[in-house]
Design a protein around this motif. Sequence first.
Motif, mmCIF file in Angstrom:
data_model
loop_
_atom_site.group_PDB
_atom_site.id
_atom_site.type_symbol
_atom_site.label_atom_id
_atom_site.label_comp_id
_atom_site.label_asym_id
_atom_site.label_seq_id
_atom_site.Cartn_x
_atom_site.Cartn_y
_atom_site.Cartn_z
ATOM 1 N N UNK A 134 32.921 58.381 -96.107
ATOM 2 C CA UNK A 134 33.882 57.768 -95.255
ATOM 3 C C UNK A 134 34.434 58.218 -94.794
ATOM 4 N N UNK A 135 35.093 58.085 -93.738
ATOM 5 C CA UNK A 135 35.102 58.427 -92.376
ATOM 6 C C UNK A 135 37.018 60.106 -93.265
ATOM 7 N N UNK A 136 36.599 60.939 -92.686
ATOM 8 C CA UNK A 136 37.326 61.989 -93.041
ATOM 9 C C UNK A 136 36.919 62.755 -94.345
ATOM 10 N N UNK A 137 35.631 62.416 -94.666
ATOM 11 C CA UNK A 137 34.705 63.233 -95.846
ATOM 12 C C UNK A 137 34.829 64.339 -95.685
ATOM 13 N N UNK A 138 34.607 65.341 -96.215
ATOM 14 C CA UNK A 138 34.083 66.950 -95.465
ATOM 15 C C UNK A 138 32.534 66.795 -96.652
ATOM 16 N N UNK A 139 31.474 67.494 -96.179
ATOM 17 C CA UNK A 139 30.249 67.379 -96.911
ATOM 18 C C UNK A 139 30.442 68.780 -97.043
ATOM 19 N N UNK A 140 30.656 68.955 -98.255
ATOM 20 C CA UNK A 140 30.664 70.812 -98.958
ATOM 21 C C UNK A 140 29.364 70.896 -99.128
ATOM 22 N N UNK A 182 16.240 66.095 -94.771
ATOM 23 C CA UNK A 182 15.389 66.197 -94.377
ATOM 24 C C UNK A 182 14.188 66.579 -95.847
ATOM 25 N N UNK A 183 14.195 67.259 -95.608
ATOM 26 C CA UNK A 183 14.174 68.496 -96.851
ATOM 27 C C UNK A 183 13.412 67.759 -98.548
ATOM 28 N N UNK A 184 15.064 67.289 -98.387
ATOM 29 C CA UNK A 184 15.034 66.329 -100.589
ATOM 30 C C UNK A 184 14.027 64.952 -99.936
ATOM 31 N N UNK A 185 13.242 65.410 -101.338
ATOM 32 C CA UNK A 185 12.483 64.678 -101.478
ATOM 33 C C UNK A 185 12.989 63.351 -101.649
ATOM 34 N N UNK A 186 13.253 63.543 -103.149
ATOM 35 C CA UNK A 186 13.688 62.509 -103.804
ATOM 36 C C UNK A 186 15.330 61.552 -103.995
ATOM 37 N N UNK A 187 16.383 62.556 -103.332
ATOM 38 C CA UNK A 187 17.973 61.736 -102.735
ATOM 39 C C UNK A 187 17.893 63.737 -102.710
ATOM 40 N N UNK A 188 19.762 63.078 -102.404
ATOM 41 C CA UNK A 188 20.778 64.132 -102.301
ATOM 42 C C UNK A 188 21.840 63.913 -103.583
ATOM 43 N N UNK A 189 22.286 64.896 -104.379
ATOM 44 C CA UNK A 189 23.595 64.998 -104.905
ATOM 45 C C UNK A 189 24.904 66.202 -103.873
ATOM 46 N N UNK A 190 25.290 65.088 -103.620
ATOM 47 C CA UNK A 190 26.642 65.457 -101.955
ATOM 48 C C UNK A 190 27.553 65.681 -102.675
ATOM 49 N N UNK A 191 28.252 66.949 -102.543
ATOM 50 C CA UNK A 191 29.977 67.583 -102.865
ATOM 51 C C UNK A 191 30.471 67.227 -101.327
ATOM 52 N N UNK A 192 31.438 66.356 -101.988
ATOM 53 C CA UNK A 192 32.221 65.652 -100.841
ATOM 54 C C UNK A 192 33.940 66.298 -100.717
ATOM 55 N N UNK A 193 34.001 66.607 -100.043
ATOM 56 C CA UNK A 193 35.833 66.744 -100.599
ATOM 57 C C UNK A 193 36.590 65.584 -99.585
ATOM 58 N N UNK A 194 37.637 64.702 -100.814
ATOM 59 C CA UNK A 194 38.239 63.312 -100.085
ATOM 60 C C UNK A 194 39.905 63.838 -101.050
#
Length: 87
Positions: free
Chosen positions: A40-46, A64-76
């Motif tokens: 969402x807008x305002x989320x910070x991708x850490x 781009x480098x990730x082959x299978x997907x992403x584990x993303x930490x987001x601050x909201x």
Amino acid sequence: ITVANLSPAYAIEIDLTPFEKGVVIANIARGSFGARHRLAPGDIILSVNGTPVTSTKQLQKLLIEAEKGWDVSVQRKGRVASLRISR
């Protein structure tokens, strides 16, 4: 998704401390890939796949480098959440 580097001035503008690091989601289209994955807008991708994110250029490289997907930490709104996003 439109993202921006989280500068100290921008952090203050969105009611964060000037010491926050990451990339902020400035805009996200309804129904887009990111919206479907609860970003969402305002989320910070850490971090992406355990690597701290400090710039939009670095974020693009990590995605781009990730082959299978992403584990993303987001601050909201002061809370950190982990999201698993598959390609």
